[in-house]
Design a protein around this motif. Structure first.
Motif, PDB file in Angstrom:
ATOM      1  N   ASP A  23       6.059  -3.080  -6.470  1.00  0.00           N
ATOM      2  CA  ASP A  23       5.721  -3.937  -5.325  1.00  0.00           C
ATOM      3  C   ASP A  23       5.836  -3.447  -4.106  1.00  0.00           C
ATOM      4  O   ASP A  23       4.749  -3.604  -3.073  1.00  0.00           O
ATOM      5  CB  ASP A  23       6.512  -5.315  -5.689  1.00  0.00           C
ATOM      6  N   TYR A  24       6.835  -2.702  -3.650  1.00  0.00           N
ATOM      7  CA  TYR A  24       6.864  -1.822  -2.625  1.00  0.00           C
ATOM      8  C   TYR A  24       5.429  -0.715  -2.346  1.00  0.00           C
ATOM      9  O   TYR A  24       5.172  -0.709  -1.147  1.00  0.00           O
ATOM     10  CB  TYR A  24       7.989  -0.759  -2.561  1.00  0.00           C
ATOM     11  N   ILE A  25       5.249  -0.208  -3.404  1.00  0.00           N
ATOM     12  CA  ILE A  25       3.736   0.582  -3.472  1.00  0.00           C
ATOM     13  C   ILE A  25       2.904  -0.398  -3.206  1.00  0.00           C
ATOM     14  O   ILE A  25       1.792   0.098  -2.513  1.00  0.00           O
ATOM     15  CB  ILE A  25       3.615   1.542  -4.501  1.00  0.00           C
ATOM     16  N   GLY A  26       2.633  -1.389  -3.747  1.00  0.00           N
ATOM     17  CA  GLY A  26       1.384  -2.488  -3.533  1.00  0.00           C
ATOM     18  C   GLY A  26       0.692  -2.353  -4.933  1.00  0.00           C
ATOM     19  O   GLY A  26       0.029  -1.300  -5.422  1.00  0.00           O
ATOM     20  N   PHE A  27       0.545  -3.706  -5.658  1.00  0.00           N
ATOM     21  CA  PHE A  27      -0.274  -3.739  -6.981  1.00  0.00           C
ATOM     22  C   PHE A  27      -1.760  -3.462  -6.543  1.00  0.00           C
ATOM     23  O   PHE A  27      -2.341  -2.782  -7.452  1.00  0.00           O
ATOM     24  CB  PHE A  27       0.022  -5.123  -7.355  1.00  0.00           C
ATOM     25  N   GLU A  28      -2.178  -3.818  -5.443  1.00  0.00           N
ATOM     26  CA  GLU A  28      -3.864  -3.579  -5.238  1.00  0.00           C
ATOM     27  C   GLU A  28      -3.932  -2.123  -5.089  1.00  0.00           C
ATOM     28  O   GLU A  28      -5.059  -1.683  -5.687  1.00  0.00           O
ATOM     29  CB  GLU A  28      -4.120  -4.347  -3.951  1.00  0.00           C
ATOM     30  N   ARG A  29      -3.084  -1.394  -4.454  1.00  0.00           N
ATOM     31  CA  ARG A  29      -3.171   0.043  -4.223  1.00  0.00           C
ATOM     32  C   ARG A  29      -3.242   0.867  -5.596  1.00  0.00           C
ATOM     33  O   ARG A  29      -3.774   1.575  -5.819  1.00  0.00           O
ATOM     34  CB  ARG A  29      -2.108   0.784  -3.456  1.00  0.00           C
ATOM     35  N   THR A  48      10.735   5.518  -2.974  1.00  0.00           N
ATOM     36  CA  THR A  48       9.174   5.735  -3.213  1.00  0.00           C
ATOM     37  C   THR A  48       9.107   6.872  -2.103  1.00  0.00           C
ATOM     38  O   THR A  48       9.410   6.849  -1.188  1.00  0.00           O
ATOM     39  CB  THR A  48       8.420   4.520  -2.586  1.00  0.00           C
ATOM     40  N   LYS A  59       5.689   9.034  -0.676  1.00  0.00           N
ATOM     41  CA  LYS A  59       4.006   9.477  -0.633  1.00  0.00           C
ATOM     42  C   LYS A  59       3.778  10.661  -0.014  1.00  0.00           C
ATOM     43  O   LYS A  59       4.381  11.207   0.968  1.00  0.00           O
ATOM     44  CB  LYS A  59       3.595   8.253   0.478  1.00  0.00           C
TER      45      LYS A  59
END
Length: 220
Positions: free
Chosen positions: A57-63, A215, A217
């Protein structure tokens, strides 16, 4: 059904298996949900699924849905893979690397891991696999434990450099660590310091009682 209902009051064990790698694995109903545990900690589903779901979720589901290639180092019962496939609806390639064939046997029988069509399971040591693979990844999930212990190689410079090499630009590492002692917290701070300004590193302490998430990146 009775065991499932009873599990809202007390955990109900339904399967036990000794493993040369993990020593003891148990499948248990807990609060109506099947979980996989080792002797002293949760291996899949339960609290571990909550931890890794928060990291995703921190990374982002859409991403994540836009990624092409994900690798999971340390599969156990496959809870993070189920989150990727069923909740996030990730349709790219997922590679799961697990050293313990007994864990995969349980994951297939009790958790339906073999029903995920875009998943390839490799029975191998994670360290050996990352040395051999020729692929690059958009998301590398590291979730490797032997009961409550984390192998030392995860924090060694050679392994960190190799993981960084396998990560695509704008890709992420999601690393779940266990922090039981001050030595573990110090180890994590040292780990964080090993990433240059080419990486954006975030730490999320106490995601559950004894877990700290990273996380990371890879910047362009």
């Amino acid at each position: 059904m009775f065991k499932k209902l009873l599990s809202y009051f007390i955990p109900v064990n339904i399967y036990k298996k000794n493993s040369a790698i993990s020593q003891k694995l148990e499948v248990t109903y807990n609060n109506g949900q099947l979980v996989l545990d080792s002797k002293n900690t949760n291996y899949s589903y339960g609290s571990l699924q909550r931890i890794l779901r928060k990291g995703l979720d921190y990374i982002g589901f859409e991403r994540i849905r836009g990624f092409n290639n994900i690798i999971v180092l340390g599969v156990a019962g496959g809870s993070v893979i189920k989150t990727l496939a069923e909740e996030i609806k990730f349709h790219g390639k997922i590679t799961g690397v697990e050293i313990d064939p007994a864990a995969i046997e349980i994951a297939n029988k009790y958790f339906g891991l073999d029903k995920i069509e875009n998943l390839e399971i490799v029975i191998d040591d994670a360290f050996e696999f990352v040395l051999k693979t020729k692929e690059k990844y958009d998301l590398i999930i590291i979730d490797i434990f032997q009961d409550t212990q984390m192998p030392n190689f995860l924090f060694e410079e050679f392994f960190i450099d190799r993981i960084n090499f396998l990560l695509n630009v704008n890709g992420f590492i999601l690393f779940n660590t266990m922090t039981l002692t001050q030595k573990d917290f110090d180890r994590n701070l040292t780990y964080r310091s090993r990433f240059s300004s080419k990486y954006s590193v975030r730490m999320y302490p106490k995601v559950e009682t004894h877990n700290e998430l990273f996380t990371i990146k890879k910047l362009g």
